[in-house]
Design a protein around this motif. Structure first.
Motif, PDB file in Angstrom:
ATOM      1  N   ALA A 116       1.008  -0.877   0.375  1.00  0.00           N
ATOM      2  CA  ALA A 116      -0.001  -0.240  -0.019  1.00  0.00           C
ATOM      3  C   ALA A 116       0.633   1.398   0.223  1.00  0.00           C
ATOM      4  O   ALA A 116       0.562   2.231  -1.056  1.00  0.00           O
ATOM      5  N   TRP A 117       1.309   1.511   0.537  1.00  0.00           N
ATOM      6  CA  TRP A 117       2.906   2.740   0.528  1.00  0.00           C
ATOM      7  C   TRP A 117       3.680   2.629  -0.553  1.00  0.00           C
ATOM      8  O   TRP A 117       3.652   3.837  -1.193  1.00  0.00           O
ATOM      9  N   LEU A 118       3.715   1.702  -1.333  1.00  0.00           N
ATOM     10  CA  LEU A 118       4.644   1.709  -2.878  1.00  0.00           C
ATOM     11  C   LEU A 118       3.612   2.059  -3.404  1.00  0.00           C
ATOM     12  O   LEU A 118       4.263   2.534  -4.678  1.00  0.00           O
ATOM     13  N   ILE A 119       2.409   2.217  -3.204  1.00  0.00           N
ATOM     14  CA  ILE A 119       1.355   2.575  -4.569  1.00  0.00           C
ATOM     15  C   ILE A 119       0.931   4.003  -4.251  1.00  0.00           C
ATOM     16  O   ILE A 119       0.932   4.678  -4.864  1.00  0.00           O
ATOM     17  N   SER A 120       0.733   4.397  -2.411  1.00  0.00           N
ATOM     18  CA  SER A 120       0.415   5.656  -2.801  1.00  0.00           C
ATOM     19  C   SER A 120       1.301   6.537  -2.584  1.00  0.00           C
ATOM     20  O   SER A 120       0.814   7.800  -2.753  1.00  0.00           O
ATOM     21  N   ASN A 121       2.614   6.452  -2.080  1.00  0.00           N
ATOM     22  CA  ASN A 121       3.378   7.604  -2.331  1.00  0.00           C
ATOM     23  C   ASN A 121       4.212   6.627  -3.929  1.00  0.00           C
ATOM     24  O   ASN A 121       5.242   7.440  -3.807  1.00  0.00           O
ATOM     25  N   ASP A 122       3.328   6.202  -4.950  1.00  0.00           N
ATOM     26  CA  ASP A 122       4.168   6.136  -6.221  1.00  0.00           C
ATOM     27  C   ASP A 122       5.555   5.993  -6.080  1.00  0.00           C
ATOM     28  O   ASP A 122       6.378   6.823  -6.976  1.00  0.00           O
ATOM     29  N   VAL A 123       5.782   5.053  -5.129  1.00  0.00           N
ATOM     30  CA  VAL A 123       7.753   4.841  -5.729  1.00  0.00           C
ATOM     31  C   VAL A 123       7.339   3.700  -6.766  1.00  0.00           C
ATOM     32  O   VAL A 123       8.118   3.781  -7.632  1.00  0.00           O
ATOM     33  N   LEU A 124       6.372   2.562  -6.980  1.00  0.00           N
ATOM     34  CA  LEU A 124       6.402   1.671  -8.275  1.00  0.00           C
ATOM     35  C   LEU A 124       4.934   1.183  -8.887  1.00  0.00           C
ATOM     36  O   LEU A 124       4.100   2.199  -7.816  1.00  0.00           O
ATOM     37  N   PRO A 125       4.459   1.813 -10.077  1.00  0.00           N
ATOM     38  CA  PRO A 125       3.593   1.609 -10.295  1.00  0.00           C
ATOM     39  C   PRO A 125       2.876   0.441  -9.646  1.00  0.00           C
ATOM     40  O   PRO A 125       3.190  -1.199  -9.379  1.00  0.00           O
ATOM     41  N   ALA A 126       1.486   0.775  -9.689  1.00  0.00           N
ATOM     42  CA  ALA A 126       0.099  -0.217  -8.617  1.00  0.00           C
ATOM     43  C   ALA A 126       0.238  -1.480  -9.945  1.00  0.00           C
ATOM     44  O   ALA A 126      -0.162  -2.957  -9.190  1.00  0.00           O
ATOM     45  N   ALA A 127       0.375  -1.522 -10.902  1.00  0.00           N
ATOM     46  CA  ALA A 127       0.455  -2.983 -12.269  1.00  0.00           C
ATOM     47  C   ALA A 127       1.495  -4.105 -11.381  1.00  0.00           C
ATOM     48  O   ALA A 127       1.461  -5.161 -10.719  1.00  0.00           O
ATOM     49  N   LEU A 128       2.646  -3.313 -11.386  1.00  0.00           N
ATOM     50  CA  LEU A 128       4.073  -4.006 -10.568  1.00  0.00           C
ATOM     51  C   LEU A 128       3.453  -4.356  -9.617  1.00  0.00           C
ATOM     52  O   LEU A 128       4.533  -5.820  -9.052  1.00  0.00           O
ATOM     53  N   ASP A 239      14.833  -3.802  -9.736  1.00  0.00           N
ATOM     54  CA  ASP A 239      14.739  -5.330 -11.029  1.00  0.00           C
ATOM     55  C   ASP A 239      14.611  -5.979 -10.448  1.00  0.00           C
ATOM     56  O   ASP A 239      13.857  -7.012 -11.999  1.00  0.00           O
ATOM     57  N   VAL A 240      14.841  -6.810  -9.245  1.00  0.00           N
ATOM     58  CA  VAL A 240      14.505  -8.279  -9.488  1.00  0.00           C
ATOM     59  C   VAL A 240      12.789  -8.453  -9.538  1.00  0.00           C
ATOM     60  O   VAL A 240      11.744  -8.951  -9.992  1.00  0.00           O
ATOM     61  N   LEU A 241      11.634  -7.717  -8.643  1.00  0.00           N
ATOM     62  CA  LEU A 241      10.084  -6.963  -8.902  1.00  0.00           C
ATOM     63  C   LEU A 241       9.830  -6.892 -10.541  1.00  0.00           C
ATOM     64  O   LEU A 241       9.123  -7.725 -10.852  1.00  0.00           O
ATOM     65  N   LYS A 242      10.728  -6.281 -11.430  1.00  0.00           N
ATOM     66  CA  LYS A 242      10.193  -6.479 -12.727  1.00  0.00           C
ATOM     67  C   LYS A 242      10.615  -7.491 -13.890  1.00  0.00           C
ATOM     68  O   LYS A 242       9.901  -8.071 -14.579  1.00  0.00           O
TER      69      LYS A 242
END
Length: 245
Positions: A116-128, A239-242
């Motif tokens: 939730a933090w990654l998405i709400s702070n625009d750190v990573l795209p929600a789809a990823l 990069d691992v997540l991608k």
């Protein structure tokens, strides 16, 4: 001795190197208690505990070189990676430590919060984030606990001439999922997963290892960012997540 090297330093803990001695300074004495106990119990090469005077733990260096670093190609041979796998298997076959590890529901709650933090702070795209949260679900299943290192980064495993000479940093050791250690060791080095398994032995759930890659990366990104590390550096957590499919 050419001065003092700061290996790592942040608000909670610091590690310094002075010649052949590492000095670990930790505000949480429970972590140091675990490290000392795990070193005494582990049936694999570990650093020698030289002395302890809270909040400082003094450890001897181990011979050899780390078999890799996250974000860099490993120069260690396939035989060294296989030896690392065999060392991990020896640890996992050892008697369990008396203290428990983290519960799966606690990990799941932390994972949901960090996603939730990654998405709400625009750190990573929600789809990823969503794709990796679904992959991570494969790690959150019942397992038979083993003696796990708990922080088995590739830089914590040392080798010399394809022989494992030391495993360091035992403060996260506990009862846990064997796949968690295998995933941590191979995080960012998926090309060596086969070598590790060749040494570890048959019966490894590859999807479970990949699921733990997603868990570890999503849990780590905020902490790394807040403590002066760059999880978006080439070959690191983002990069691992991608790369996860």
């Amino acid at each position: 001795m050419d001065g003092i090297e700061v290996v790592i330093a942040h608000q909670a803990r610091a590690t310094l190197r002075a010649g052949d001695v590492f000095l670990k300074i930790d505000t949480d004495q429970a972590r140091i208690d675990v490290e000392v106990a795990a070193i005494a119990m582990a049936p694999v090469p570990t650093p020698e505990v030289l002395w302890r005077k809270p909040p400082v733990l003094a450890l001897a260096t181990v011979p050899g070189q780390a078999i890799g670093r996250l974000g860099r190609p490993s120069t260690a041979s396939p035989a060294a990676w296989a030896a690392a796998g065999a060392t991990v298997r020896k640890l996992h076959d050892a008697p369990l430590p008396p203290w428990p590890g983290r519960a799966l529901d606690e990990i799941a709650a932390d994972l949901d919060r960090e996603c939730a933090w990654l998405i709400s702070n625009d750190v990573l795209p929600a789809a990823l984030v969503g794709r990796n949260r679904r992959i991570a679900e494969g790690a959150l299943r019942p397992y038979t606990p083993v003696f796990t290192h708990g922080d088995l980064h590739v830089s914590h495993v040392f080798a010399d001439a394809d022989e494992i000479t030391g495993v360091i940093d035992w403060s996260e050791a506990s009862r846990g999922d064997a796949l968690f250690d295998l995933a941590t060791l191979t995080l960012g080095h998926r090309e060596h997963l086969g070598d590790v398994i060749a040494g570890y032995g048959a019966g490894v759930d590859l999807d479970g290892v990949r699921a733990w890659w997603s868990v570890r990366c999503q849990l780590a990104i905020r902490w790394l960012s807040e403590h002066g590390f760059d999880p978006s550096a080439p070959g690191c957590e983002v990069d691992v997540l991608k790369s996860q499919r």
